[in-house]
Design an enzyme around this catalytic site. Structure first.
Site, PDB file in Angstrom:
ATOM      1  N   GLU A  14       0.805  -1.236   0.039  1.00 24.40           N
ATOM      2  CA  GLU A  14       0.060  -0.108  -0.087  1.00 24.40           C
ATOM      3  C   GLU A  14       0.852   1.271   0.029  1.00 24.40           C
ATOM      4  O   GLU A  14       0.646   2.391  -0.825  1.00 24.40           O
ATOM      5  CB  GLU A  14      -0.935   0.165   1.263  1.00 24.40           C
ATOM      6  CG  GLU A  14      -2.019  -1.086   1.199  1.00 24.40           C
ATOM      7  CD  GLU A  14      -2.863  -1.107   0.031  1.00 24.40           C
ATOM      8  OE1 GLU A  14      -3.122  -0.160  -0.449  1.00 24.40           O
ATOM      9  OE2 GLU A  14      -3.213  -2.372  -0.579  1.00 24.40           O
ATOM     10  N   ASP A  68       3.976  -4.133  -5.735  1.00 25.26           N
ATOM     11  CA  ASP A  68       4.604  -5.317  -5.405  1.00 25.26           C
ATOM     12  C   ASP A  68       5.958  -5.465  -5.298  1.00 25.26           C
ATOM     13  O   ASP A  68       6.672  -5.552  -4.333  1.00 25.26           O
ATOM     14  CB  ASP A  68       4.002  -6.391  -6.149  1.00 25.26           C
ATOM     15  CG  ASP A  68       2.863  -7.038  -5.812  1.00 25.26           C
ATOM     16  OD1 ASP A  68       2.085  -6.646  -4.878  1.00 25.26           O
ATOM     17  OD2 ASP A  68       2.004  -7.883  -6.797  1.00 25.26           O
TER      18      ASP A  68
HETATM   19 ZN   LIG Z   1      -2.629  -2.550  -4.674  1.00 24.29          ZN
END
Ligand SMILES: [Zn+2]
Length: 410
Positions: free
Chosen positions: A277, A358
């Site tokens: 996030e 990621d």
């Molecule tokens: Zn995401």
């Protein structure tokens, strides 16, 4: 274009959209039984895998019925003069254009909410219940619907009134003012969503002091991310599915963790989800998404301004006296292929952003706990491990699990 031609164009759009949609669902359903990629072999055991297949099939059948019902209903409403009837009824109450538009949309929205209610009820209390996801009580379910309805009336009614005031005072240029107003509204909701909207539906509490909070703060400090607001939301009130999200910006930015996420994941896994996030924030995805949604809103309003003056648009939906509200309905129906297209672009962008977030989590924290958290979350929600690529291209805002894992392990 003549009103009859336009009427058939609208019908064609509705039918083609439904067929394309069902074809994609069909393609996707053909892959329910495919063998799992080796990376995903440990997500489900055999029983759980069968259960996930069954869950997908149940949703697939339900979708055919509910989408079919809404298509048939919309076509019947159009073909048998439903909009014309509602319009006449509205005119018997008020002849002023703004109250007329509010009553007209009020009736249409109320009607579609009432007709949609049995489907929503069935999904929650039969399908989700059967697979053990549902935690919603009937009173929460109905109070959610009522609160959502009130919110729609206030916000939707407010925006519609503003649009019409602009239209009455500035004519075809109204879209510029409407754009500015919607822009301010989008910014405002983005900033204060967690403060104003979420509390209507959920309880949020600051994350307690303890080792989880310390690990999160250590991570945030390491990547130079100023983080004052970490909240836990009572997601378990409605569903066992888990989530985490980021909202706001500047001083208002906060991270919200579902209580279900905290219960299901280890500390490292939670920090990894959080790192993802933070990645969205650091890579400016929040700002880019905001700008893109402002631009698509501008485009939509500009095209609306080209259409709104043509009486044929009103007449095409079976209304005898052209009006702003009838033209708005006709426009919404005609515009849907364009919004499908902008939706495709947004999803494509979103999948790219997921990989970048990621990567950020991998580089600043670690890949392994993120991989294991993604697997746990997929397992928990019985998610589809083998979606069809065409289905992914159209509908997925996140890349399929296997692609994310391959990217994280690369
Ligand atoms: Zn995401």
């Amino acid at each position: 274009m003549e009103k009859n031609t336009l009427f058939y164009v609208i019908l064609a759009i509705l039918v083609v959209q439904y067929l394309v949609q069902q074809y994609l669902e069909y393609l996707n359903a053909q892959r329910f039984k495919s063998t799992l990629p080796p990376e995903l072999a440990d997500v489900f055991d055999e029983d759980e895998y069968k259960k996930s297949q069954q869950y997908k099939r149940t949703n697939y059948k339900f979708g055919i019925i509910s989408d079919g019902f809404s298509l048939v209903l919309t076509i019947c409403f159009l073909a048998f003069g439903g909009f014309g009837w509602v319009d006449q009824f509205t005119r018997s109450i008020s002849e002023d254009s703004i109250p007329m538009a509010l009553i007209f949309f009020g009736i249409i929205m109320l009607g579609s909410a009432v007709l949609g209610l049995p489907f929503s009820y069935y999904r929650t209390f039969v399908i989700e219940e059967e697979y053990g996801f549902n935690k919603t009580t009937k009173s929460t379910f109905f109070s959610d619907k009522i609160k959502g309805g009130i919110l729609t009336v206030i916000l939707g009614g407010g925006i519609l009134t503003l649009f019409m005031l602009f239209y009455q005072s500035t004519g075809p240029n109204f879209w510029v003012y409407a754009w500015i107003a919607v822009g301010i509204f989008i910014l405002f909701i983005n900033l204060f969503y967690s403060r104003l909207i979420v509390p209507l539906f959920n309880k949020q509490t600051p994350l307690e002091n303890g080792s989880l909070k310390t690990s999160i703060e250590n991570y945030a400090q390491k990547v130079g991310f100023e983080l004052q607001n970490i909240f836990v939301i009572d997601g378990s009130k409605r569903s066992t599915k888990a989530n985490a999200y980021f909202s706001g910006f500047g001083k208002e930015k906060r991270i919200t963790l579902f209580d279900t996420l905290i219960n299901d994941l280890s500390e490292d896994e939670i920090v990894a989800v959080l790192a993802h996030e933070v990645g969205h924030y650091k890579r400016k995805h929040i700002i880019v998404n905001l700008v893109v949604s402002l631009l698509t809103t501008g485009l939509t309003l500009f095209i609306l301004s080209l259409f709104i003056n043509h009486p044929e648009i009103s007449l095409a939906i079976g209304v005898s006296t052209p009006s702003f509200h009838a033209a708005l309905v006709g426009f919404a129906l005609l515009y849907s292929p364009i919004s499908e297209l902008t939706g495709l672009i947004m999803n494509y962008l979103s999948r790219k952003f997921e990989f970048q977030a990621d990567d950020f989590a991998k580089n600043t924290f670690a890949a392994t706990p993120l991989v294991s958290s993604l697997k746990k979350l997929s397992k928990k929600s019985l998610s589809n491990l083998t979606p069809h690529p065409a289905y992914v291209f159209v509908h997925y805002s996140h890349p399929p699990l296997v692609e994310r894992i391959r990217n994280l392990k690369a």
